[in-house]
Enzyme design. Structure first.
Site, PDB file in Angstrom:
ATOM      1  N   SER A  22       0.832  -1.215   0.000  1.00 40.97           N
ATOM      2  CA  SER A  22       0.000   0.000   0.000  1.00 40.97           C
ATOM      3  C   SER A  22       0.861   1.258   0.000  1.00 40.97           C
ATOM      4  CB  SER A  22      -0.840   0.067   1.275  1.00 40.97           C
ATOM      5  OG  SER A  22      -1.939  -0.763   1.198  1.00 40.97           O
ATOM      6  N   ARG A  26       1.560   4.278  -2.963  1.00 41.30           N
ATOM      7  CA  ARG A  26       1.361   5.705  -2.667  1.00 41.30           C
ATOM      8  C   ARG A  26       2.640   6.504  -2.865  1.00 41.30           C
ATOM      9  NH1 ARG A  26      -2.405   2.773  -0.297  1.00 41.30           N
ATOM     10  NH2 ARG A  26      -4.318   3.657   0.566  1.00 41.30           N
ATOM     11  N   SER A 166     -13.455   2.519   2.773  1.00 43.02           N
ATOM     12  CA  SER A 166     -12.488   2.037   1.782  1.00 43.02           C
ATOM     13  C   SER A 166     -11.355   3.037   1.688  1.00 43.02           C
ATOM     14  CB  SER A 166     -13.161   1.882   0.417  1.00 43.02           C
ATOM     15  OG  SER A 166     -12.180   1.818  -0.593  1.00 43.02           O
ATOM     16  N   ASP A 318      -7.428  -7.324   4.671  1.00 40.15           N
ATOM     17  CA  ASP A 318      -6.692  -8.286   3.840  1.00 40.15           C
ATOM     18  C   ASP A 318      -6.275  -9.529   4.630  1.00 40.15           C
ATOM     19  OD1 ASP A 318      -6.935  -6.648   1.647  1.00 40.15           O
ATOM     20  OD2 ASP A 318      -5.101  -5.549   2.086  1.00 40.15           O
ATOM     21  N   LYS A 345     -12.741  -8.153  -3.667  1.00 35.67           N
ATOM     22  CA  LYS A 345     -11.276  -8.191  -3.718  1.00 35.67           C
ATOM     23  C   LYS A 345     -10.837  -8.937  -4.981  1.00 35.67           C
ATOM     24  CE  LYS A 345     -10.906  -5.706  -0.185  1.00 35.67           C
ATOM     25  NZ  LYS A 345     -10.452  -4.334  -0.363  1.00 35.67           N
ATOM     26  N   ARG A 349     -13.650 -13.092  -1.889  1.00 35.56           N
ATOM     27  CA  ARG A 349     -12.865 -13.810  -0.875  1.00 35.56           C
ATOM     28  C   ARG A 349     -13.740 -14.498   0.165  1.00 35.56           C
ATOM     29  NH1 ARG A 349      -7.814  -9.877  -0.194  1.00 35.56           N
ATOM     30  NH2 ARG A 349      -6.572 -10.655  -1.930  1.00 35.56           N
ATOM     31  N   ARG A 391      -3.380 -13.754  -1.902  1.00 40.51           N
ATOM     32  CA  ARG A 391      -3.598 -14.055  -0.477  1.00 40.51           C
ATOM     33  C   ARG A 391      -4.196 -15.454  -0.288  1.00 40.51           C
ATOM     34  NH1 ARG A 391      -1.855  -9.153   1.370  1.00 40.51           N
ATOM     35  NH2 ARG A 391      -2.645  -7.357   0.232  1.00 40.51           N
TER      36      ARG A 391
HETATM   37  C1  S3P Z   1      -5.786  -0.855   0.145  1.00 40.14           C
HETATM   38  C2  S3P Z   1      -6.992  -0.790   0.790  1.00 40.14           C
HETATM   39  C3  S3P Z   1      -7.862  -1.950   1.008  1.00 40.14           C
HETATM   40  C4  S3P Z   1      -7.113  -3.254   0.829  1.00 40.14           C
HETATM   41  C5  S3P Z   1      -6.232  -3.258  -0.388  1.00 40.14           C
HETATM   42  C6  S3P Z   1      -5.226  -2.127  -0.327  1.00 40.14           C
HETATM   43  C7  S3P Z   1      -5.025   0.381  -0.044  1.00 40.14           C
HETATM   44  O1  S3P Z   1      -8.923  -1.883   0.097  1.00 40.14           O
HETATM   45  O2  S3P Z   1      -8.004  -4.351   0.754  1.00 40.14           O
HETATM   46  O3  S3P Z   1      -5.515  -4.489  -0.474  1.00 40.14           O
HETATM   47  O4  S3P Z   1      -3.821   0.307  -0.333  1.00 40.14           O
HETATM   48  O5  S3P Z   1      -5.611   1.448   0.091  1.00 40.14           O
HETATM   49  P1  S3P Z   1     -10.256  -1.030   0.438  1.00 40.14           P
HETATM   50  O6  S3P Z   1      -9.837   0.116   1.256  1.00 40.14           O
HETATM   51  O7  S3P Z   1     -10.835  -0.592  -0.851  1.00 40.14           O
HETATM   52  O8  S3P Z   1     -11.140  -1.970   1.186  1.00 40.14           O
END
Ligand code: S3P
Length: 431
Positions: A22, A26, A166, A318, A345, A349, A391
């Site tokens: 993540s 970013r 989210s 996750d 996902k 899942r 996963r």
């Molecule tokens: C993520 C946010 C999550 C997560 C994904 C990565 C992110 O999704 O499941 O693997 O990097 O912002 P959501 O926030 O859409 O649920």
């Protein structure tokens, strides 16, 4: 690639968790949006985060890959180049949801995003709607799937309430808000990971949180010299589960990100009486600039079932497949509620985990918004199909080590999306 994981006699030793997926996404995106070069230490080199580097290159950023570091020379907030071809996000849902936030602010330019089979089944309407409110034009196949076309515009600041928590949707709006005409506020029904907010704060942006609302003020530029990516708690979670489940195990996992919004799984494991020691961040309620890290000390121990309530879901989203796996070994029942997001996902899942674990002998049932597992003292083993989901593949491998008869995982190569050295790390710790 199919691979068998035999019952283990115990995992022991030290391990450095792979870099956070993540935060890597970013860092690359903010690097591309910045005006000055950004040095990223410990960028994750995996399939998903390589898609992000390819995407920012296509948009005009220069990416220099050095031994330890990456340097990204960005285009600035409002100067992304319009590529001739479609931007391929591969399997990366985070890239698919975050990048449109930046692209929506590129006045007069048009971009198309598409990805693999799994991406083509994942909805984008939840980001399209707020970006339209801000003034961009978006069109998607059947209104909600890729290919997604984005026509950039001069954006308006908005206030919006997300129907589901989210981090991807929240982050998309926050990125668009940087180039809007005022202060934008996003509210979410429960806290979700806040890496975007922390990185923007470090980049000099005016941003603050008030309860479940985040407000970001538009900016001229991002000033972020260096990002150091911590270890990924979601990748470390597979090793933690193996350590907790396989008798005789004792592991030290170094440099794991312990941002409160990512450690829901660790709190759940502790509640199940699993032994995981570490210096986890407390929730101060304030927006923190840094990403805290800690070493984690993990040991085998008997588990008790637990209930995961909806508020906890985004903080462990996750890792919920692993909660199901732990539940198979725990005393009593383990229930997860309010996790309907799992259906969107890489695969559905809820269905994937329930069918996969049932095939290994679990007593587990799907509910509309989660699952219920009755602990039966362990798992027999058998065969599980990863269905292209990283996963699921890694959960199958851990299940094999903890099972009575071993597990064959169909499609183990999927692990490379987030954790390229996963099998090697497991083998080393088991030997
Ligand atoms: C993520 C946010 C999550 C997560 C994904 C990565 C992110 O999704 O499941 O693997 O990097 O912002 P959501 O926030 O859409 O649920």
């Amino acid at each position: 690639m199919n691979m068998r994981f035999e019952p283990s006699q115990g995992l022991a030793g030290e391990l450095r968790a792979p870099a956070d997926k993540s935060i890597s996404h970013r860092a690359a995106l903010l690097g591309a949006m910045a005006s000055e070069p950004v040095r990223i230490a410990r960028y994750l080199h995996a399939a998903d985060t390589s898609s992000t580097l390819d995407a920012v290159r296509a948009l005009g950023a220069l990416v220099e890959v050095h031994d330890e570091d990456l340097i990204i020379r960005g285009t600035g907030l409002r100067e992304a180049r319009e590529p001739e071809a479609t931007i391929d996000v591969g399997n990366a849902g985070t890239l698919l949801r975050l990048l449109p936030g930046w692209l929506a602010a590129q006045e007069g330019a048009t971009f198309t995003l598409d990805g693999d089979e799994s991406i083509r089944r994942r909805p984008v309407d939840r980001i399209a709607e707020p970006l339209r409110q801000m003034g961009a034009q978006l069109s998607a196949r059947d209104g909600r799937f890729t290919p997604l076309e984005i026509r950039g515009a001069r954006l308006r600041a908005i206030s919006c309430e997300l129907p589901v928590a989210s981090a991807q949707v929240k982050s998309c709006i926050l990125l668009a808000a940087l180039a809007a005409d005022g202060a934008t506020t996003v509210g979410e029904p429960a806290r979700s990971r806040d890496h975007t907010e922390r990185m923007l704060l470090r980049a000099g942006v005016t941003i603050h949180r008030n309860g479940l609302h985040v407000t970001v003020v538009n900016a001229d530029e991002l000033l972020i010299e260096r990002v150091t990516v911590p270890g990924d708690p979601s990748s470390a979670a597979f090793m933690i589960a193996a350590g907790v489940l396989v008798p005789g195990s004792r592991l030290l996992i170094g440099d794991v990100g312990v941002n409160w919004t990512r450690t829901g799984f660790l709190r759940i494991v502790r509640r199940m009486r699993g032994i995981v020691l570490g210096d986890l961040e407390d929730d101060s309620g304030e927006l923190e600039p840094e990403e805290p890290v800690s070493d984690l000390d993990v040991a085998y121990g008997a588990l008790e079932g637990t209930v995961v309530e909806p508020d906890e879901v985004p903080l462990a989203i996750d890792e919920l497949p692993l909660v199901a796996l732990l539940g198979c070994f725990a005393e009593g029942e383990t229930i997860v509620r309010g996790a309907q997001e799992l259906r969107f996902k890489e695969i559905d899942r809820i269905a994937g985990v329930v069918e996969g674990l049932r095939g290994l002998g679990a007593d587990i049932e799907a509910t509309e918004d989660g699952f219920a597992v009755r602990g039966s003292g362990g798992l027999r083993g058998g065969r599980i199909d990863a269905r292209g989901d990283h996963r699921m593949a890694m959960m199958g491998a851990v299940a094999g080590l903890a099972s009575r008869e071993g597990v064959e995982v169909l499609g183990m190569e999927a692990a490379a999306v987030s954790y390229p050295g996963f099998v090697e790390d497991l083998q080393r710790l088991c030997s």
